[in-house]
Design a protein around this motif. Structure first.
Motif, mmCIF file in Angstrom:
data_model
loop_
_atom_site.group_PDB
_atom_site.id
_atom_site.type_symbol
_atom_site.label_atom_id
_atom_site.label_comp_id
_atom_site.label_asym_id
_atom_site.label_seq_id
_atom_site.Cartn_x
_atom_site.Cartn_y
_atom_site.Cartn_z
ATOM 1 N N ARG A 1 0.752 -1.251 0.022
ATOM 2 C CA ARG A 1 0.044 -0.015 0.020
ATOM 3 C C ARG A 1 0.810 1.085 0.091
ATOM 4 N NH1 ARG A 1 -3.021 -1.250 3.564
ATOM 5 N NH2 ARG A 1 -5.087 -1.623 2.573
ATOM 6 N N LEU A 2 1.818 1.304 1.016
ATOM 7 C CA LEU A 2 2.825 2.394 0.947
ATOM 8 C C LEU A 2 3.457 2.712 -0.475
ATOM 9 C CD1 LEU A 2 4.435 1.847 4.322
ATOM 10 C CD2 LEU A 2 2.910 3.752 3.653
ATOM 11 N N ILE A 3 3.698 1.619 -1.141
ATOM 12 C CA ILE A 3 4.583 1.726 -2.366
ATOM 13 C C ILE A 3 3.836 2.066 -3.354
ATOM 14 C CG2 ILE A 3 5.968 0.494 -4.324
ATOM 15 C CD1 ILE A 3 6.802 -1.517 -2.063
ATOM 16 N N LEU A 4 2.532 1.751 -3.484
ATOM 17 C CA LEU A 4 1.554 2.292 -4.588
ATOM 18 C C LEU A 4 1.316 3.686 -4.331
ATOM 19 C CD1 LEU A 4 -0.686 -1.014 -5.007
ATOM 20 C CD2 LEU A 4 1.169 -0.155 -6.536
ATOM 21 N N VAL A 5 1.004 3.885 -3.174
ATOM 22 C CA VAL A 5 0.566 5.540 -2.841
ATOM 23 C C VAL A 5 1.613 6.255 -2.959
ATOM 24 C CG1 VAL A 5 -0.102 6.940 -0.985
ATOM 25 C CG2 VAL A 5 -1.233 4.992 -0.987
ATOM 26 N N GLY A 6 3.146 5.923 -2.740
ATOM 27 C CA GLY A 6 3.908 6.773 -3.276
ATOM 28 C C GLY A 6 4.025 6.838 -4.554
ATOM 29 N N LYS A 7 4.054 5.667 -5.388
ATOM 30 C CA LYS A 7 4.062 6.015 -6.764
ATOM 31 C C LYS A 7 3.141 6.888 -7.158
ATOM 32 C CE LYS A 7 7.067 4.132 -8.425
ATOM 33 N NZ LYS A 7 8.611 4.449 -8.573
ATOM 34 N N LEU A 8 1.768 6.688 -6.931
ATOM 35 C CA LEU A 8 0.777 7.756 -7.339
ATOM 36 C C LEU A 8 1.111 9.023 -7.011
ATOM 37 C CD1 LEU A 8 -2.399 5.191 -6.492
ATOM 38 C CD2 LEU A 8 -1.646 5.794 -8.727
ATOM 39 N N ASN A 9 1.692 9.190 -5.929
ATOM 40 C CA ASN A 9 1.854 10.454 -5.663
ATOM 41 C C ASN A 9 3.437 11.099 -6.083
ATOM 42 O OD1 ASN A 9 -0.255 11.765 -3.833
ATOM 43 N ND2 ASN A 9 0.163 9.808 -3.116
ATOM 44 N N ASN A 10 3.897 10.510 -7.132
ATOM 45 C CA ASN A 10 5.181 10.732 -7.722
ATOM 46 C C ASN A 10 6.636 10.992 -6.356
ATOM 47 O OD1 ASN A 10 4.149 10.683 -10.349
ATOM 48 N ND2 ASN A 10 3.489 12.382 -9.806
ATOM 49 N N ILE A 11 6.425 10.048 -5.472
ATOM 50 C CA ILE A 11 7.395 10.254 -4.456
ATOM 51 C C ILE A 11 8.817 9.548 -5.094
ATOM 52 C CG2 ILE A 11 8.273 9.493 -2.146
ATOM 53 C CD1 ILE A 11 5.362 9.718 -1.397
ATOM 54 N N PRO A 12 9.643 10.175 -4.905
ATOM 55 C CA PRO A 12 11.154 9.510 -5.478
ATOM 56 C C PRO A 12 11.507 8.341 -4.761
ATOM 57 C CG PRO A 12 11.210 11.810 -4.997
ATOM 58 C CD PRO A 12 10.035 11.407 -4.516
ATOM 59 N N ALA A 13 12.025 7.277 -5.370
ATOM 60 C CA ALA A 13 12.269 6.031 -4.762
ATOM 61 C C ALA A 13 13.230 6.333 -3.610
ATOM 62 C CB ALA A 13 13.177 5.279 -5.768
ATOM 63 N N THR A 14 13.940 7.199 -3.459
ATOM 64 C CA THR A 14 14.759 7.193 -2.229
ATOM 65 C C THR A 14 13.977 7.692 -1.000
ATOM 66 O OG1 THR A 14 15.474 9.763 -2.833
ATOM 67 C CG2 THR A 14 17.101 8.102 -3.543
ATOM 68 N N LYS A 15 13.067 8.575 -1.338
ATOM 69 C CA LYS A 15 12.085 8.791 -0.279
ATOM 70 C C LYS A 15 11.345 7.523 0.204
ATOM 71 C CE LYS A 15 13.128 13.373 0.576
ATOM 72 N NZ LYS A 15 13.663 13.801 1.915
ATOM 73 N N LEU A 16 10.830 6.777 -0.702
ATOM 74 C CA LEU A 16 10.078 5.839 -0.283
ATOM 75 C C LEU A 16 10.858 4.936 0.642
ATOM 76 C CD1 LEU A 16 7.881 4.571 -3.478
ATOM 77 C CD2 LEU A 16 7.171 4.997 -1.121
ATOM 78 N N ARG A 17 12.013 4.601 0.031
ATOM 79 C CA ARG A 17 12.736 3.835 0.706
ATOM 80 C C ARG A 17 12.712 4.192 2.147
ATOM 81 N NH1 ARG A 17 15.493 2.675 -4.297
ATOM 82 N NH2 ARG A 17 15.297 0.674 -4.950
ATOM 83 N N GLU A 18 13.151 5.725 2.556
ATOM 84 C CA GLU A 18 13.210 6.203 3.633
ATOM 85 C C GLU A 18 12.043 5.979 4.606
ATOM 86 O OE1 GLU A 18 14.289 10.255 3.690
ATOM 87 O OE2 GLU A 18 15.936 9.999 2.345
ATOM 88 N N ARG A 19 10.967 5.952 4.100
ATOM 89 C CA ARG A 19 9.496 5.817 4.617
ATOM 90 C C ARG A 19 9.413 4.272 4.868
ATOM 91 N NH1 ARG A 19 5.226 9.857 1.585
ATOM 92 N NH2 ARG A 19 6.399 11.796 1.994
ATOM 93 N N LEU A 20 9.869 3.327 3.992
ATOM 94 C CA LEU A 20 9.570 1.983 4.360
ATOM 95 C C LEU A 20 10.426 1.315 5.535
ATOM 96 C CD1 LEU A 20 8.816 1.136 0.539
ATOM 97 C CD2 LEU A 20 7.162 0.872 2.615
ATOM 98 N N GLY A 21 12.133 1.889 5.507
ATOM 99 C CA GLY A 21 12.814 1.268 6.402
ATOM 100 C C GLY A 21 13.069 0.076 6.034
ATOM 101 N N ASP A 22 13.625 -1.008 6.545
ATOM 102 C CA ASP A 22 13.994 -2.264 6.362
ATOM 103 C C ASP A 22 12.945 -2.943 5.738
ATOM 104 O OD1 ASP A 22 15.305 -4.526 5.955
ATOM 105 O OD2 ASP A 22 15.405 -5.041 8.043
ATOM 106 N N ILE A 23 12.951 -3.386 4.575
ATOM 107 C CA ILE A 23 11.979 -4.103 3.943
ATOM 108 C C ILE A 23 12.464 -5.609 3.770
ATOM 109 C CG2 ILE A 23 10.390 -2.420 3.022
ATOM 110 C CD1 ILE A 23 11.783 -3.157 0.388
#
Length: 331
Positions: free
Chosen positions: A309-331
């Motif tokens: 969910r977090l990844i798809l919301v991030g992609k829909l809102n054009n959040i950069p991959a680096t920022k997405l990784r920061e939000r997700l932490g250790d996956i």
């Protein structure tokens, strides 16, 4: 409980574990050029079984609701004692109860918010609730619905609906864990309550709420007493974590402090809760007979769905991959 009754379920859980999204797949979704590409990568997995009514990435919530329902159906097949499944599914049932009360007091149609994770059909419960005539609805649900509506009518405050139903949920959850008498489930529920209380207290402190408000919000059943939390509610975050370091979740709270200093977001408490609960399940991989490995699989799947969910919301809102990784932490 006869642990041998779960032998087949454990074998099934081991098979389903292998179908969880691995880190490589999630990384590909994060690095996808856009949301559509990330969605296509996702559908090259078990999620393709949950596409009923889904036309594209903007229907991601429907997809994830379908997947949640599908996975809990698998859980029902694997678990002989449905109380174990309820430890995870009850939160969705009580979410549905909140939706019913809010729909009734607002006069709005909110059925699209229902989540199907158990045999407790929300439309059926809603119809009984609206008619005032309950037939086969759980007594805990009836009490929660009536109490939440009553508190709302007294206060005209929608927040009271959430407060009353949260309290009912955690009481129901604790009763189930106590009735099962299995260490993992007692620890899981106790920690869930502690993290809920600490998170609620921190948010109340930030909002300048009174101790009377805290007494309404905090729930019994965790390892940390409500009185101790209320006494500590005037401390700052650093001192609070230090005062709770001897509790079972103390180390996780200390980790939260360090992350909070960097981010300024109390969501770090929720993140540490996920890590803590995942670690509780880690020893289940050594168990061959019993419900614990099945429970661990379902917990992992729930976490996977929240990451997706977090990844798809991030992609829909054009959040950069680096920022997405920061939000997700250790996956």
């Amino acid at each position: 409980m006869d642990r041998l009754d779960y032998a087949q379920g454990v074998v099934m859980a081991r098979v389903y574990e292998k179908k969880l999204l691995d880190k490589g797949k999630l990384e590909k979704m994060i690095d996808a050029k856009d949301a559509d590409e990330a969605f296509k990568i996702l559908l090259d997995s078990e999620y393709t079984k949950s596409t009923d009514g889904v036309e594209g990435v903007k229907d991601y919530e429907l997809l994830l609701k379908n997947e949640t329902s599908r996975v809990f159906g698998l859980g029902s097949e694997m678990l002989h004692d449905k109380r174990i499944l309820e430890i995870l599914s009850l939160k969705y049932d009580y979410h549905n109860l909140k939706t019913m009360v809010k729909a009734k007091v607002s006069g709005k149609e909110l059925d699209e918010l229902f989540i199907y994770s158990s045999e407790n059909n929300p439309e059926k419960i809603r119809l009984q609730y609206e008619s005032g005539h309950f037939t086969d609805t759980k007594s805990e649900f009836i009490k929660a619905l009536r109490s939440a509506e009553e508190k709302y009518n007294e206060s005209a405050d929608p927040q009271m609906i959430d407060i009353e139903i949260d309290r009912a949920y955690f009481k129901h959850l604790k009763d189930i864990a106590d009735s099962l008498g299995i260490e993992l489930f007692n620890d899981y529920v106790g920690a869930s309550i502690d993290f809920f209380n600490v998170s609620s207290m921190l948010r109340a402190m930030r909002m300048g709420k009174s101790q009377n408000f805290l007494e309404k919000v905090l729930v019994e059943g965790g390892g940390i007493s409500i009185n101790k939390l209320i006494d500590l509610s005037r401390e700052d975050f650093d001192r609070l974590a230090a005062a709770l370091k001897s509790e079972k979740i103390g180390t996780a709270l200390l980790d939260s402090v360090e992350q909070y200093k960097e981010s300024g977001s109390f969501s770090v408490v929720d993140n540490e809760k996920d890590v803590y609960l995942r670690r509780l399940n880690s020893d289940s991989r050594f168990i061959s007979f019993g419900p614990e490995p099945i429970f661990a699989y379902l917990v992992a799947k729930e976490k996977e769905i929240s990451v997706v969910r977090l990844i798809l919301v991030g992609k829909l809102n054009n959040i950069p991959a680096t920022k997405l990784r920061e939000r997700l932490g250790d996956i």
